[in-house]
Motif scaffolding. Structure first.
Motif, PDB file in Angstrom:
ATOM      1  N   UNK A   1      37.572  39.667  53.697  1.00 54.88           N
ATOM      2  CA  UNK A   1      37.807  39.002  52.417  1.00 54.88           C
ATOM      3  C   UNK A   1      38.393  39.967  51.388  1.00 54.88           C
ATOM      4  N   UNK A   2      37.797  41.174  51.287  1.00 54.27           N
ATOM      5  CA  UNK A   2      38.282  42.148  50.316  1.00 54.27           C
ATOM      6  C   UNK A   2      39.673  42.656  50.694  1.00 54.27           C
ATOM      7  N   UNK A   3      39.955  42.774  51.998  1.00 50.80           N
ATOM      8  CA  UNK A   3      41.295  43.192  52.428  1.00 50.80           C
ATOM      9  C   UNK A   3      42.337  42.151  52.066  1.00 50.80           C
ATOM     10  N   UNK A   4      41.986  40.864  52.224  1.00 55.88           N
ATOM     11  CA  UNK A   4      42.920  39.799  51.840  1.00 55.88           C
ATOM     12  C   UNK A   4      43.168  39.828  50.331  1.00 55.88           C
ATOM     13  N   UNK A   5      42.124  40.076  49.550  1.00 54.97           N
ATOM     14  CA  UNK A   5      42.291  40.187  48.099  1.00 54.97           C
ATOM     15  C   UNK A   5      43.226  41.339  47.732  1.00 54.97           C
ATOM     16  N   UNK A   6      43.113  42.434  48.480  1.00 51.10           N
ATOM     17  CA  UNK A   6      43.991  43.582  48.206  1.00 51.10           C
ATOM     18  C   UNK A   6      45.441  43.256  48.550  1.00 51.10           C
ATOM     19  N   UNK A   7      45.638  42.485  49.623  1.00 52.40           N
ATOM     20  CA  UNK A   7      47.003  42.149  50.031  1.00 52.40           C
ATOM     21  C   UNK A   7      47.673  41.195  49.043  1.00 52.40           C
ATOM     22  N   UNK A   8      46.888  40.329  48.406  1.00 51.16           N
ATOM     23  CA  UNK A   8      47.470  39.364  47.459  1.00 51.16           C
ATOM     24  C   UNK A   8      47.229  39.806  46.018  1.00 51.16           C
ATOM     25  N   UNK A   9      47.000  41.126  45.832  1.00 48.59           N
ATOM     26  CA  UNK A   9      46.770  41.617  44.464  1.00 48.59           C
ATOM     27  C   UNK A   9      47.981  41.411  43.574  1.00 48.59           C
ATOM     28  N   UNK A  10      49.178  41.300  44.165  1.00 49.45           N
ATOM     29  CA  UNK A  10      50.378  41.067  43.359  1.00 49.45           C
ATOM     30  C   UNK A  10      50.402  39.697  42.713  1.00 49.45           C
TER      31      UNK A  10
END
Length: 243
Positions: free
Chosen positions: A78-87
């Motif tokens: 979940x946190x990795x997905x949040x990092x990927x869509x941080x833009x």
């Protein structure tokens, strides 16, 4: 002669009344001694005690360990997905720190039962140094304190029941905290699984604070329990018995 007979009847009724209450009081005293001796077992903080009385706890701990792994890996994804869509405006963590924290807490998750056991053993050693009593010896009040008062026996029963209630209340609080500490140890994998990311680390730190505070409370319980036993081991004379 009628007055003399009525006084005898009143005297006999008083004796019957007194004997009945003293009999009930003796039953209460026996139950009190039994419960207190039984509750003293939990003050050793031996985790084997609750495992013996709750055999299903071993299975529950294995389930929580599996759930902890699921939460740790799920939180990582979940946190990795949040990092990927941080833009897109979502706040994400640094992937390097995220994977590093997850790697570290994966080992801590495996060792969580051992960590809890170390904490419990350390607390148990401190409690053993304070010398938990093997049995309760309380000096209860007797008739001599109240002098020639006719209703002295009634005051004795009343005061002794108050003392027994106060000591029982303290022991029940100790038992309640022991159960809470056991639940915290059982759910430790869930707490360690939350330490894999910064956003959920507060859950882990909150569990650590609660676990540490409950261990400290178990130590202070023994201290206050021994202080209470020291107080009730000697009964003061005269009106000093009231406080």
């Amino acid at each position: 002669q009628g007055k003399f007979l009525s006084k005898e009847v009143v005297f006999l009724l008083e004796l019957i009344f007194q004997g009945f209450f003293e009999w009930v009081y003796s039953l209460i005293l026996e139950c009190w001694n039994f419960f207190f001796t039984s509750l003293l077992d939990i003050m050793t903080l031996d985790f084997a005690y609750i495992k013996t009385h709750v055999p299903v706890m071993e299975d529950i701990m294995e389930v929580f360990l599996a759930v902890g792994w699921a939460l740790l890996l799920g939180n990582l994804v979940f946190q990795a997905i949040r990092s990927m869509v941080s833009g897109l405006g979502f706040e994400g963590e640094d992937p390097k720190l995220l994977f590093a924290r997850t790697f570290v807490f994966s080992f801590l998750l495996l060792a969580s039962p051992l960590i809890c056991e170390i904490g419990l053993n350390l607390t148990s050693s401190i409690m053993a140094a304070l010398e938990v009593p093997d049995a309760i010896t309380v000096q209860l009040i007797d008739d001599s304190i109240f002098g020639n008062l006719t209703a002295a026996w009634l005051l004795v029963i009343l005061f002794d029941i108050i003392i027994m209630f106060k000591v029982l209340k303290l022991l029940l609080e100790v038992a309640e905290r022991y159960v809470i500490l056991a639940v915290l140890a059982i759910t430790a994998p869930l707490a360690f699984s939350m330490g894999g990311s910064k956003s959920t680390a507060e859950i882990f730190t909150g569990w650590c604070r609660m676990f540490g505070s409950m261990c400290l409370l178990m130590v202070t319980n023994v201290m206050f329990f021994k202080m209470l036993l020291s107080v009730v081991s000697t009964i003061p004379s005269g009106l000093d018995v009231f406080p």
